[in-house]
Scaffold this motif. Structure first.
Motif, PDB file in Angstrom:
ATOM      1  N   PRO A  19       0.954  -1.637  -0.437  1.00  0.00           N
ATOM      2  CA  PRO A  19       0.157   0.211   0.274  1.00  0.00           C
ATOM      3  C   PRO A  19       1.063   1.281  -0.473  1.00  0.00           C
ATOM      4  O   PRO A  19       2.201   1.432   0.301  1.00  0.00           O
ATOM      5  N   VAL A  20       0.386   2.608  -0.547  1.00  0.00           N
ATOM      6  CA  VAL A  20       0.880   3.268  -0.287  1.00  0.00           C
ATOM      7  C   VAL A  20      -0.106   5.029  -0.173  1.00  0.00           C
ATOM      8  O   VAL A  20      -1.203   4.529  -0.939  1.00  0.00           O
ATOM      9  N   ALA A  21       0.182   5.676   0.964  1.00  0.00           N
ATOM     10  CA  ALA A  21      -0.753   6.938   1.103  1.00  0.00           C
ATOM     11  C   ALA A  21      -0.376   7.824   0.314  1.00  0.00           C
ATOM     12  O   ALA A  21       0.807   8.317   0.011  1.00  0.00           O
ATOM     13  N   VAL A  22      -1.483   8.387  -0.067  1.00  0.00           N
ATOM     14  CA  VAL A  22      -1.647   9.250  -1.381  1.00  0.00           C
ATOM     15  C   VAL A  22      -2.547  10.739  -0.942  1.00  0.00           C
ATOM     16  O   VAL A  22      -3.182  10.655  -0.681  1.00  0.00           O
ATOM     17  N   THR A  46       4.468   7.463   1.492  1.00  0.00           N
ATOM     18  CA  THR A  46       3.036   8.369   1.527  1.00  0.00           C
ATOM     19  C   THR A  46       4.309   9.445   0.463  1.00  0.00           C
ATOM     20  O   THR A  46       5.502  10.368   0.600  1.00  0.00           O
ATOM     21  N   THR A  47       2.951   9.627  -0.360  1.00  0.00           N
ATOM     22  CA  THR A  47       3.386  11.051  -1.805  1.00  0.00           C
ATOM     23  C   THR A  47       2.137  11.595  -1.305  1.00  0.00           C
ATOM     24  O   THR A  47       0.844  11.929  -0.386  1.00  0.00           O
ATOM     25  N   PHE A  48       2.847  12.997  -1.892  1.00  0.00           N
ATOM     26  CA  PHE A  48       2.157  14.098  -1.893  1.00  0.00           C
ATOM     27  C   PHE A  48       1.934  14.851  -3.686  1.00  0.00           C
ATOM     28  O   PHE A  48       2.863  14.576  -4.303  1.00  0.00           O
ATOM     29  N   ARG A  62       6.316  14.234  -4.201  1.00  0.00           N
ATOM     30  CA  ARG A  62       7.208  13.706  -3.169  1.00  0.00           C
ATOM     31  C   ARG A  62       7.205  12.346  -1.782  1.00  0.00           C
ATOM     32  O   ARG A  62       5.801  12.322  -2.354  1.00  0.00           O
ATOM     33  N   ILE A  63       8.371  11.339  -2.365  1.00  0.00           N
ATOM     34  CA  ILE A  63       8.017  10.899  -1.664  1.00  0.00           C
ATOM     35  C   ILE A  63       8.786  10.848  -0.299  1.00  0.00           C
ATOM     36  O   ILE A  63       9.791  10.853  -0.228  1.00  0.00           O
ATOM     37  N   PHE A  64       7.479  10.260   0.746  1.00  0.00           N
ATOM     38  CA  PHE A  64       8.564  10.038   2.047  1.00  0.00           C
ATOM     39  C   PHE A  64       8.657   8.959   2.611  1.00  0.00           C
ATOM     40  O   PHE A  64       7.490   8.242   2.994  1.00  0.00           O
ATOM     41  N   ALA A  73      10.736   5.895  -6.054  1.00  0.00           N
ATOM     42  CA  ALA A  73      10.508   4.474  -5.732  1.00  0.00           C
ATOM     43  C   ALA A  73       9.294   4.417  -6.585  1.00  0.00           C
ATOM     44  O   ALA A  73       8.253   4.710  -6.968  1.00  0.00           O
ATOM     45  N   GLY A  74       9.279   2.875  -6.980  1.00  0.00           N
ATOM     46  CA  GLY A  74       8.506   2.524  -7.745  1.00  0.00           C
ATOM     47  C   GLY A  74       7.058   1.920  -7.348  1.00  0.00           C
ATOM     48  O   GLY A  74       5.873   2.612  -8.629  1.00  0.00           O
ATOM     49  N   HIS A  75       6.984   1.707  -6.194  1.00  0.00           N
ATOM     50  CA  HIS A  75       5.187   1.554  -5.991  1.00  0.00           C
ATOM     51  C   HIS A  75       4.531   2.885  -5.816  1.00  0.00           C
ATOM     52  O   HIS A  75       3.636   2.463  -5.707  1.00  0.00           O
ATOM     53  N   PRO A  76       5.447   3.882  -4.677  1.00  0.00           N
ATOM     54  CA  PRO A  76       4.423   5.292  -5.043  1.00  0.00           C
ATOM     55  C   PRO A  76       4.128   5.259  -6.380  1.00  0.00           C
ATOM     56  O   PRO A  76       3.573   6.347  -6.728  1.00  0.00           O
TER      57      PRO A  76
END
Length: 278
Positions: A19-22, A46-48, A62-64, A73-76
């Protein structure tokens, strides 16, 4: 309030990928606010989604992690593209989303229901030193002679990849996280026997700042491994990698060489939508 999505990546069934949070419409958030929210979600990333700076990009990302910001990062990347499209995003070029991130411009193309990104260039490649190989073997609790090969395969997060003789050897690895030392990300890969739905098994061990942990399914690592294995003739020009097996996931990453580029594809499932008080 801002739009919020949580996307399961590299799976066609919710709860079995990564999972990724967006966070949507994230313009105006400070670095500290982004970092704090990423720590709060406690997910791998988590991405923005922000307005792009480049005229060629559809959005900026942006990826944190819980401890640091990543250039790529790939899955984000795939999860954020799916969230952006599902929220009504319309790419400048039909069927092709251009993401701007710390690693530059990354193209994401629609392949039916699946999304795929063009792997960014490696920032570090080539064989590891003998001392690094011995350190990796110790950290992974395998004999040095069981390592078929080991290469730097870094496209941002700091990956070094270790090739073992078989998928079963990869699944049997029980790492000693206290021995990972200065390595920030260690990937392990080994071939499956013919006849299954995946050609390789992959595992990823990642420095989360205060601890090492295993990532369920990792696009950047699989991209880098393909950039190593395919040109070296160690993998077919198109193959599927399995990841997350030991964690109860069923991640499947689709890798293919198209001209001079490696494309990394996967299914995505939009699992959560709503708003977040940021």
């Amino acid at each position: 309030m801002r739009g919020f999505s949580q996307v399961d990546v590299f799976t066609d069934e919710f709860l079995y990928g990564n999972p990724v949070a967006v966070v949507h419409d994230a313009d105006g958030l400070s670095d500290a606010e982004m970092a704090a929210f990423a720590r709060w979600t406690n997910l791998a990333e988590t991405t923005f989604l922000l307005s792009p700076d480049s005229p060629e990009a559809d959005y900026r990302l942006r990826i944190f992690t819980i401890s640091r910001e990543l250039p790529f990062a790939g899955h984000p990347t795939l999860g954020s593209a799916r969230a952006w499209l599902a929220a009504g995003g319309v790419p400048r070029v039909a069927g092709r989303v251009v993401q701007e991130c710390g690693a530059g411009l990354v193209t994401v193309r629609e392949e039916g229901a699946r999304l795929a990104f063009a792997a960014p260039p490696l920032t570090r490649s080539g064989p590891v030193t003998l001392s690094d190989l011995l350190a990796l073997a110790t950290a992974l609790r395998v004999r040095p002679e069981d390592v078929v090969d080991a290469q730097w395969a870094d496209n941002g997060p700091g990956w070094v990849a270790v090739l073992l003789a078989s998928a079963s050897a990869v699944l049997a690895v029980k790492p000693d996280f206290a021995r990972f030392g200065g390595f920030r990300g260690v990937g392990v890969v080994g071939p499956h026997e013919e006849g299954g739905d995946a050609a390789f098994e992959v595992r990823a061990f990642v420095d989360e700042g205060s601890r090492f942990d295993e990532d369920p399914v990792t696009g950047s690592l699989n991209a880098a491994i393909a950039q190593w294995l395919i040109p070296a003739g160690l993998a077919a020009p198109s193959y599927v990698a399995a990841q997350g097996t030991v964690l109860g996931r069923r991640g499947r990453v689709h890798l293919a060489r198209d001209g001079g580029e490696i494309w990394v594809g996967g299914d995505t499932v939009l699992g959560v939508t709503g708003q977040v008080a940021l």
